[in-house]
Design a protein around this motif. Structure first.
Motif, PDB file in Angstrom:
ATOM      1  N   SER A 139      49.532 -12.013 -31.648  1.00 31.09           N
ATOM      2  CA  SER A 139      49.889 -11.064 -32.712  1.00 31.09           C
ATOM      3  C   SER A 139      51.239 -10.430 -32.419  1.00 31.09           C
ATOM      4  CB  SER A 139      48.813  -9.971 -32.809  1.00 31.09           C
ATOM      5  OG  SER A 139      49.271  -8.876 -33.589  1.00 31.09           O
ATOM      6  N   PRO A 140      52.004 -10.085 -33.476  1.00 31.07           N
ATOM      7  CA  PRO A 140      53.272  -9.381 -33.245  1.00 31.07           C
ATOM      8  C   PRO A 140      53.065  -7.960 -32.745  1.00 31.07           C
ATOM      9  CG  PRO A 140      52.794  -9.493 -35.587  1.00 31.07           C
ATOM     10  CD  PRO A 140      51.770 -10.358 -34.911  1.00 31.07           C
ATOM     11  N   MET A 141      51.827  -7.472 -32.815  1.00 32.52           N
ATOM     12  CA  MET A 141      51.475  -6.152 -32.294  1.00 32.52           C
ATOM     13  C   MET A 141      50.411  -6.308 -31.213  1.00 32.52           C
ATOM     14  SD  MET A 141      51.458  -3.960 -35.868  1.00 32.52           S
ATOM     15  CE  MET A 141      50.326  -5.077 -36.712  1.00 32.52           C
ATOM     16  N   GLU A 142      50.677  -7.231 -30.285  1.00 31.83           N
ATOM     17  CA  GLU A 142      49.672  -7.601 -29.290  1.00 31.83           C
ATOM     18  C   GLU A 142      49.214  -6.402 -28.461  1.00 31.83           C
ATOM     19  OE1 GLU A 142      47.359 -10.724 -27.415  1.00 31.83           O
ATOM     20  OE2 GLU A 142      48.505 -10.610 -29.281  1.00 31.83           O
ATOM     21  N   LYS A 143      50.156  -5.617 -27.947  1.00 30.63           N
ATOM     22  CA  LYS A 143      49.805  -4.472 -27.110  1.00 30.63           C
ATOM     23  C   LYS A 143      50.684  -3.283 -27.463  1.00 30.63           C
ATOM     24  CE  LYS A 143      48.182  -7.173 -23.135  1.00 30.63           C
ATOM     25  NZ  LYS A 143      46.786  -6.678 -23.201  1.00 30.63           N
ATOM     26  N   HIS A 144      50.056  -2.097 -27.581  1.00 34.45           N
ATOM     27  CA  HIS A 144      50.837  -0.882 -27.798  1.00 34.45           C
ATOM     28  C   HIS A 144      51.771  -0.663 -26.614  1.00 34.45           C
ATOM     29  CE1 HIS A 144      47.589  -0.126 -30.695  1.00 34.45           C
ATOM     30  NE2 HIS A 144      48.463   0.626 -31.320  1.00 34.45           N
ATOM     31  N   CYS A 145      52.951  -0.155 -26.922  1.00 29.27           N
ATOM     32  CA  CYS A 145      53.960  -0.007 -25.879  1.00 29.27           C
ATOM     33  C   CYS A 145      53.474   0.893 -24.751  1.00 29.27           C
ATOM     34  CB  CYS A 145      55.256   0.554 -26.488  1.00 29.27           C
ATOM     35  SG  CYS A 145      56.650   0.481 -25.336  1.00 29.27           S
ATOM     36  N   GLY A 146      52.862   2.039 -25.080  1.00 29.56           N
ATOM     37  CA  GLY A 146      52.389   2.967 -24.053  1.00 29.56           C
ATOM     38  C   GLY A 146      52.735   4.393 -24.424  1.00 29.56           C
ATOM     39  N   GLY A 147      52.955   5.257 -23.437  1.00 30.44           N
ATOM     40  CA  GLY A 147      53.245   6.666 -23.688  1.00 30.44           C
ATOM     41  C   GLY A 147      54.710   6.919 -23.953  1.00 30.44           C
ATOM     42  N   ASP A 148      55.068   8.217 -23.988  1.00 36.12           N
ATOM     43  CA  ASP A 148      56.452   8.610 -24.292  1.00 36.12           C
ATOM     44  C   ASP A 148      57.441   8.169 -23.218  1.00 36.12           C
ATOM     45  OD1 ASP A 148      56.202  10.024 -26.787  1.00 36.12           O
ATOM     46  OD2 ASP A 148      55.140  11.589 -25.698  1.00 36.12           O
ATOM     47  N   ALA A 149      56.957   7.850 -22.032  1.00 37.40           N
ATOM     48  CA  ALA A 149      57.864   7.514 -20.935  1.00 37.40           C
ATOM     49  C   ALA A 149      58.435   6.107 -21.051  1.00 37.40           C
ATOM     50  CB  ALA A 149      57.152   7.661 -19.593  1.00 37.40           C
ATOM     51  N   VAL A 150      57.937   5.295 -22.006  1.00 38.68           N
ATOM     52  CA  VAL A 150      58.416   3.915 -22.149  1.00 38.68           C
ATOM     53  C   VAL A 150      58.708   3.622 -23.616  1.00 38.68           C
ATOM     54  CG1 VAL A 150      57.218   3.028 -20.109  1.00 38.68           C
ATOM     55  CG2 VAL A 150      56.033   3.073 -22.307  1.00 38.68           C
ATOM     56  N   PHE A 151      59.493   2.567 -23.852  1.00 43.16           N
ATOM     57  CA  PHE A 151      59.771   2.131 -25.220  1.00 43.16           C
ATOM     58  C   PHE A 151      59.804   0.608 -25.250  1.00 43.16           C
ATOM     59  CE2 PHE A 151      63.879   2.241 -23.197  1.00 43.16           C
ATOM     60  CZ  PHE A 151      64.624   1.230 -23.792  1.00 43.16           C
ATOM     61  N   CYS A 152      59.614   0.052 -26.453  1.00 36.90           N
ATOM     62  CA  CYS A 152      59.578  -1.403 -26.622  1.00 36.90           C
ATOM     63  C   CYS A 152      60.418  -1.785 -27.837  1.00 36.90           C
ATOM     64  CB  CYS A 152      58.147  -1.891 -26.817  1.00 36.90           C
ATOM     65  SG  CYS A 152      57.066  -1.660 -25.383  1.00 36.90           S
ATOM     66  N   PRO A 153      61.622  -2.323 -27.647  1.00 35.85           N
ATOM     67  CA  PRO A 153      62.369  -2.853 -28.789  1.00 35.85           C
ATOM     68  C   PRO A 153      61.715  -4.131 -29.291  1.00 35.85           C
ATOM     69  CG  PRO A 153      63.492  -3.362 -26.749  1.00 35.85           C
ATOM     70  CD  PRO A 153      62.315  -2.511 -26.369  1.00 35.85           C
ATOM     71  N   ALA A 154      62.175  -4.637 -30.421  1.00 33.85           N
ATOM     72  CA  ALA A 154      61.654  -5.904 -30.938  1.00 33.85           C
ATOM     73  C   ALA A 154      61.840  -7.007 -29.896  1.00 33.85           C
ATOM     74  CB  ALA A 154      62.360  -6.275 -32.236  1.00 33.85           C
ATOM     75  N   GLY A 155      60.816  -7.834 -29.722  1.00 30.89           N
ATOM     76  CA  GLY A 155      60.899  -8.922 -28.761  1.00 30.89           C
ATOM     77  C   GLY A 155      60.673  -8.496 -27.324  1.00 30.89           C
ATOM     78  N   ALA A 156      60.022  -7.336 -27.102  1.00 30.20           N
ATOM     79  CA  ALA A 156      59.813  -6.841 -25.740  1.00 30.20           C
ATOM     80  C   ALA A 156      58.763  -7.677 -25.010  1.00 30.20           C
ATOM     81  CB  ALA A 156      59.388  -5.380 -25.765  1.00 30.20           C
ATOM     82  N   GLU A 157      59.093  -8.053 -23.774  1.00 31.35           N
ATOM     83  CA  GLU A 157      58.131  -8.761 -22.930  1.00 31.35           C
ATOM     84  C   GLU A 157      57.204  -7.783 -22.219  1.00 31.35           C
ATOM     85  OE1 GLU A 157      60.214 -11.268 -20.234  1.00 31.35           O
ATOM     86  OE2 GLU A 157      61.452 -12.195 -21.806  1.00 31.35           O
ATOM     87  N   ARG A 158      57.723  -6.565 -21.970  1.00 31.41           N
ATOM     88  CA  ARG A 158      56.965  -5.527 -21.283  1.00 31.41           C
ATOM     89  C   ARG A 158      57.578  -4.179 -21.645  1.00 31.41           C
ATOM     90  NH1 ARG A 158      60.229  -8.155 -17.884  1.00 31.41           N
ATOM     91  NH2 ARG A 158      58.586  -9.610 -17.321  1.00 31.41           N
ATOM     92  N   PRO A 159      56.866  -3.061 -21.457  1.00 29.24           N
ATOM     93  CA  PRO A 159      57.450  -1.749 -21.744  1.00 29.24           C
ATOM     94  C   PRO A 159      58.667  -1.477 -20.860  1.00 29.24           C
ATOM     95  CG  PRO A 159      55.063  -1.605 -21.550  1.00 29.24           C
ATOM     96  CD  PRO A 159      55.437  -2.975 -21.085  1.00 29.24           C
ATOM     97  N   VAL A 160      59.650  -0.796 -21.428  1.00 25.74           N
ATOM     98  CA  VAL A 160      60.881  -0.451 -20.712  1.00 25.74           C
ATOM     99  C   VAL A 160      60.862   1.050 -20.405  1.00 25.74           C
ATOM    100  CG1 VAL A 160      63.399  -0.463 -20.781  1.00 25.74           C
ATOM    101  CG2 VAL A 160      62.106  -2.251 -21.987  1.00 25.74           C
ATOM    102  N   PRO A 161      60.963   1.447 -19.137  1.00 24.52           N
ATOM    103  CA  PRO A 161      60.960   2.892 -18.826  1.00 24.52           C
ATOM    104  C   PRO A 161      62.207   3.576 -19.391  1.00 24.52           C
ATOM    105  CG  PRO A 161      60.531   1.559 -16.869  1.00 24.52           C
ATOM    106  CD  PRO A 161      60.996   0.613 -17.937  1.00 24.52           C
ATOM    107  N   ALA A 162      62.024   4.794 -19.895  1.00 19.48           N
ATOM    108  CA  ALA A 162      63.166   5.575 -20.381  1.00 19.48           C
ATOM    109  C   ALA A 162      64.072   5.924 -19.201  1.00 19.48           C
ATOM    110  CB  ALA A 162      62.679   6.841 -21.073  1.00 19.48           C
ATOM    111  N   ALA A 163      65.363   5.815 -19.405  1.00 21.30           N
ATOM    112  CA  ALA A 163      66.324   6.154 -18.350  1.00 21.30           C
ATOM    113  C   ALA A 163      66.363   7.667 -18.146  1.00 21.30           C
ATOM    114  CB  ALA A 163      67.711   5.630 -18.736  1.00 21.30           C
TER     115      ALA A 163
END
Length: 320
Positions: A139-163
């Motif tokens: 699914s294109p919405m396979e897994k929710h990105c997570g909490g406020d500490a991370v973000f997921c742009p389109a095509g994300a393989e995994r959550p990206v921590p906020a800098a």
């Protein structure tokens, strides 16, 4: 055994004849004829993928056993002699004749495969912003990105921590899709933007700690999320740091006036000859302003009445 297969030998002879035919041509003839031979040559080469093979020596009395070697098209794999579509979440992009289900590979991380038979690694397309897709996602919405500490742009393989000094935005607090640099008046910690408390200010971009919010100095005030302190209005004074509203510490004392940014209720005395019994006077003429804190308007100073004298900073006239 394969070399002795009559069909293989026949195919080799046909290819040899074609090569001899081409070698005998002049350069001009090759230019004219070869474009027309490309399709037959290609078919001859592909024919080697579907040839008969001979049984092992002595098996079945040496007779030829025909077994078709199937080349499955992209998006499919070979199973029990049949080409079947790769399951959803997987793909195959090359011809395969090994008969192994492993020929289907998981869709690339950051993508999804919603339907069977995908012929490329990116399958059905990129994962949606705010979500991430491990390899083999459906699914294109396979897994929710997570909490406020991370973000997921389109095509994300995994959550990206906020800098550090950034906050996440977009979507909900579990589907953030981007990050932004923390603005003046705020600090950002763990991907969350927090306003500087009232009474403090922060002029810097990209702050990552509450310590960046410094108390407003005396003579100024700062509402919540202030980038810079504001001078206390004329007619008022601020005698302490960390003031939070335009009322500051209060109105200037009678007989005195307070320009903007004053730090004392007796900042400057009204001139001799003026009678100034009102509080909150704002200028050297000892005229009044309306109280910015909502306390109404105060009266202006008046000339000292006849038969009296008014020294500097007079609140009341003194009889002569």
């Amino acid at each position: 055994a394969v070399a002795s297969c009559p069909t293989v030998r026949a195919a080799k002879r046909r290819l040899l004849l074609v090569r001899l035919f081409v070698a005998a041509m002049t350069a001009t003839e090759r230019r004219r004829t070869l474009p027309r031979l490309r399709a037959p040559l290609a078919l001859a080469l592909l024919g080697l993928l579907a040839l008969c093979v001979q049984a092992p020596c002595g098996a079945a009395g040496g007779r030829v056993v025909r077994a078709t070697a199937v080349a499955c098209p992209p998006g499919m794999y070979l199973a029990a002699g049949d080409c079947l579509p790769c399951p959803a979440g997987s793909f195959s992009s090359e011809f395969d004749a090994a008969g192994r289900a492993e020929a289907c590979q998981p869709c690339a991380a950051g993508t999804f495969g919603a339907s069977p038979g995908q012929p490329r690694a990116r399958c059905s397309g990129d994962c949606e912003a705010g979500f991430f897709c491990p390899a083999g996602s459906l699914s294109p919405m396979e897994k929710h990105c997570g909490g406020d500490a991370v973000f997921c742009p389109a095509g994300a393989e995994r959550p990206v921590p906020a800098a550090p000094g950034h906050y996440t935005q977009g979507g909900t607090n579990v589907t953030r899709s981007a990050e932004a640099l923390c603005e003046p008046g705020f600090y950002c910690l763990g991907g969350v933007r927090e306003p500087c408390p009232a009474g403090t200010a922060n002029p810097a971009w990209g702050s990552s700690s509450a310590e960046a919010c410094r108390p407003a100095p005396a003579g100024t005030y700062s509402p919540q999320a202030a980038a810079r302190p504001t001078l206390c209005p004329a007619g008022t004074y601020g005698d302490a740091p960390g003031l939070a509203s335009a009322r500051c510490s209060g109105l200037c004392s009678p007989g005195h006036f307070c320009p903007a940014g004053s730090t004392s209720p007796v900042e400057r005395p009204c001139a001799a000859g003026l009678l100034a019994p009102a509080a909150g006077l704002a200028s050297a003429e000892c005229s009044s302003l309306c109280d910015p804190g909502g306390g109404g308007c105060v009266a202006a100073a008046a000339l000292c009445p006849a038969g009296h004298f008014c020294p500097q900073a007079s609140r009341a006239a003194i009889p002569c």
